[in-house]
Scaffold this active site. Structure first.
Site, mmCIF file in Angstrom:
data_model
loop_
_atom_site.group_PDB
_atom_site.id
_atom_site.type_symbol
_atom_site.label_atom_id
_atom_site.label_comp_id
_atom_site.label_asym_id
_atom_site.label_seq_id
_atom_site.Cartn_x
_atom_site.Cartn_y
_atom_site.Cartn_z
ATOM 1 N N LYS A 199 0.842 -1.199 0.000
ATOM 2 C CA LYS A 199 0.000 0.000 0.000
ATOM 3 C C LYS A 199 0.884 1.259 0.000
ATOM 4 C CE LYS A 199 -3.533 2.424 2.600
ATOM 5 N NZ LYS A 199 -4.408 2.458 3.755
ATOM 6 N N GLU A 205 10.636 -4.951 4.020
ATOM 7 C CA GLU A 205 10.669 -6.343 3.579
ATOM 8 C C GLU A 205 10.292 -6.460 2.103
ATOM 9 O OE1 GLU A 205 9.173 -5.127 6.258
ATOM 10 O OE2 GLU A 205 9.140 -6.564 7.930
ATOM 11 N N GLY A 256 -4.725 -1.761 5.200
ATOM 12 C CA GLY A 256 -3.928 -2.895 4.730
ATOM 13 C C GLY A 256 -4.579 -4.244 5.008
ATOM 14 N N ARG A 257 -5.044 -4.440 6.241
ATOM 15 C CA ARG A 257 -5.589 -5.749 6.601
ATOM 16 C C ARG A 257 -7.014 -5.943 6.101
ATOM 17 N NH1 ARG A 257 -4.238 -2.585 10.744
ATOM 18 N NH2 ARG A 257 -5.819 -1.823 12.197
ATOM 19 N N GLU A 342 -4.044 -6.822 15.170
ATOM 20 C CA GLU A 342 -3.569 -5.505 14.740
ATOM 21 C C GLU A 342 -4.703 -4.480 14.860
ATOM 22 O OE1 GLU A 342 -0.226 -4.711 11.639
ATOM 23 O OE2 GLU A 342 -2.064 -4.379 10.521
ATOM 24 N N HIS A 373 -3.676 -33.225 17.479
ATOM 25 C CA HIS A 373 -2.510 -34.029 17.846
ATOM 26 C C HIS A 373 -1.358 -33.161 18.322
ATOM 27 C CE1 HIS A 373 -4.377 -37.695 16.339
ATOM 28 N NE2 HIS A 373 -4.936 -36.883 15.454
ATOM 29 N N LYS A 511 9.997 -0.813 13.825
ATOM 30 C CA LYS A 511 10.521 -0.449 12.495
ATOM 31 C C LYS A 511 11.597 0.623 12.625
ATOM 32 C CE LYS A 511 6.256 -1.062 9.789
ATOM 33 N NZ LYS A 511 5.207 -0.368 9.046
#
Ligand code: F6P
Length: 542
Positions: A199, A205, A256-257, A342, A373, A511
């Site tokens: 965005k 990253e 963003g999410r 978030e 399990h 950051k």
């Protein structure tokens, strides 16, 4: 912006506290079923594409009455309208929050013309890439992180049976080169489409991976960057500076999410095609309408959000486990972690005042039956009560290549999968008394142990709450509805708590510190650092 009241200052909050002390704390779901044969019918609900069984939760009519009153006290319906109308409810960033507009049919919802134009352009591109005769593309490498990765990656995995044979989608997110390196291995640059999704187009990253991918592309004989790289971003200028001409833009009112419905959904559209992408949007829109118009007591996102508040703030449960009984949904818990934690992992209210109550629970989980399990032991017998959310899919879809004996075997496995899902929620609720455990044979148990001691190890308290969500089939439309259900549920608890569910300042500090540590990793300069960081810096450099 309109101010909404704080939940803990409403008299209903105190009424809920005393209701919890008087009967909520001791509420036993097993007794509730014994007392009311109609409990399943009363506490289950069909929302668009999603059936929900809430009956195994620690909730009764009085609890719901008070929770609904709390929703009224904080003006939940007005808050909901502010969302749909595009009021700037993300006040700390001065933005509207309009992911619902992205899935509204043409002509409806704010910014409809822009939304439809952007969708048409993105889908036309996706269908071209998807057609190997037109594009020659066999592999799509999607580079993004957080909201620019989790949603698309989760949806593409869930809808794998809609992806044409011969087309592979890869998702790279981590700055760790061990993410990108294995993806590039064996790829042919001439047959690879890269999508750089960010965005802001400033995320460390994503830019690092995009740069590395570009270097690999050029050094492996790739020639036409303009054709093989596309960007999905609201920062077209930065994408152009990076060297990408094909850019799909979107708006600051898409968080963003909450962005998989926008051009960030490009890899989904390539994977499943434009018609299925539209079906995903339609499923989400159906849930939007349900959320916007169903009465609060019959409104699934509202009920789930209120239940979350009941568990978090009155029972004091700090986590919720999500158990999707469908392998395609195995990334759903990771996606929900960002969506919920978030959004609602906040410590101050909208006015910036500290909260005196808990907000986002820890959301975690794994696909069933694998989780059984691993950590289900703790869900059944651990000291903490953790509400579990089971997601089951009635009809499987293994893909057209599965037929004959394989099909009948896998269908049989699906019956086993469903039986496991139902059995787990049953076991969590039912439990097992020490007497029942003692009366059973336990062939693997030690013969030397006192039978009473052994029975205590083998008993279960039960009364552990769970919700089961059931889809008829995992389709673009049902998945769209399921995701929108979660989005709105998170909105509901955030609205009750009076927090801004749409900013994420908490990720900034790390950051910034990373940026200031980076040169120190090269220089070794530890001046002014705390002892631990200085020690670790020396260790990683040594
Ligand atoms: O670090 C948090 C975050 O800002 C998320 O909210 C967002 O989804 C992610 O980073 C990626 O951001 P972008 O799409 O701008 O690269």
């Amino acid at each position: 912006m309109t101010e909404f009241p704080r939940c803990d200052r409403s008299p209903t909050w105190a009424a809920l506290q005393s209701h919890f002390q008087q009967s909520g704390r001791a509420f036993d779901v097993r007794q509730a079923f014994a007392a009311d044969p109609g409990r399943f019918a009363a506490w289950s609900l069909q929302a668009p594409e999603v059936f929900a069984d809430l009956s195994k939760n620690r909730i009764d009519a009085r609890t719901l009455e008070l929770l609904l009153q709390l929703a009224q006290d904080v003006k939940l319906e007005s808050q909901r309208e502010a969302l749909f109308n595009g009021d700037p409810i993300n006040a700390t960033e001065g933005r509207a929050v309009l992911h619902t507009a992205l899935r509204a049919p043409a002509g409806q919802g704010p910014f409809s013309d822009e939304v439809q134009a952007s969708l048409d352009r993105m889908l036309a591109f996706a269908d071209r890439v998807r057609d190997p005769a037109a594009s020659g593309v066999t592999d799509v490498v999607h580079i993004g992180i957080g909201g620019s990765d989790l949603g698309p990656a989760m949806v593409v995995q869930a809808l794998q049976s809609y992806v044409p044979a011969g087309l592979k989608l890869h998702f790279v997110s981590n700055v760790d080169g061990h993410d990108l390196a294995p993806v590039l291995r064996g790829l042919d640059p001439k047959r690879t489409q890269f999508i750089v999704a960010s965005k802001t187009f400033t995320t460390q990253e994503t830019l690092a991976n995009a740069m590395a991918a570009k270097a690999w592309f050029l050094s492996s004989g790739g020639t036409d960057i303009a054709r093989h790289f596309a960007a999905t971003t609201s920062n077209a200028r930065a994408a152009a500076e990076f060297g990408i001409d094909t850019t799909f833009g979107f708006w600051d009112w898409v968080g963003g999410r909450y962005s998989l419905w926008s051009v960030i959904g490009l890899p989904i559209a390539i994977a499943v095609g434009s018609a299925n992408f539209r079906a995903l949007l339609a499923g989400a829109h159906a849930m939007d309408q349900h959320f916007r118009s169903a009465p609060l007591e019959k409104n699934l996102p509202v009920l789930l959000g209120l239940l979350d508040v009941w568990y978090r703030n009155f029972h004091g449960f700090t986590s919720r486990s999500v158990a999707p009984y469908h392998q395609g949904l195995r990334r759903l818990p990771a996606y929900l972690q960002q969506l919920e934690m978030e959004s609602n992992g906040k410590g101050v209210d909208r006015a910036g005042d500290p909260l005196s109550f808990g907000t986002s629970p820890v959301v975690w989980g794994e696909a069933g039956t694998n989780g059984q399990h691993a950590y289900f032991q703790m869900l059944h017998q651990g000291t903490d009560v953790i509400p579990v959310e089971f997601i089951a899919v009635k009809t499987p879809n293994f893909g057209a290549h599965v037929e004959g004996e394989l099909l009948s075997r896998l269908q049989d496995q699906h019956v086993k999968l469903l039986a496991n899902c139902l059995a787990q929620s049953q076991a969590l609720m039912q439990g097992k008394t020490a007497e029942a455990a003692r009366a059973e044979s336990a062939p693997t148990a030690s013969k030397d142990l006192d039978p009473d001691v052994l029975a205590r190890h083998r008993s279960f308290s039960g009364n552990r709450p769970s919700t089961t969500l059931l889809l008829e089939a995992l389709t673009p439309s049902s998945l769209g509805a399921l995701i929108a259900l979660y989005e709105h549920r998170v909105f509901v608890s955030g609205a009750i708590w009076n927090i801004n569910s749409f900013d994420q300042w908490g990720v900034e500090l790390g950051k910034a510190l990373c940026n200031s540590l980076l040169p120190r990793l090269a220089s070794g300069d530890a001046t002014g650092l705390d002892g631990s960081t200085a020690g670790l810096l020396a260790k990683v450099r040594g």
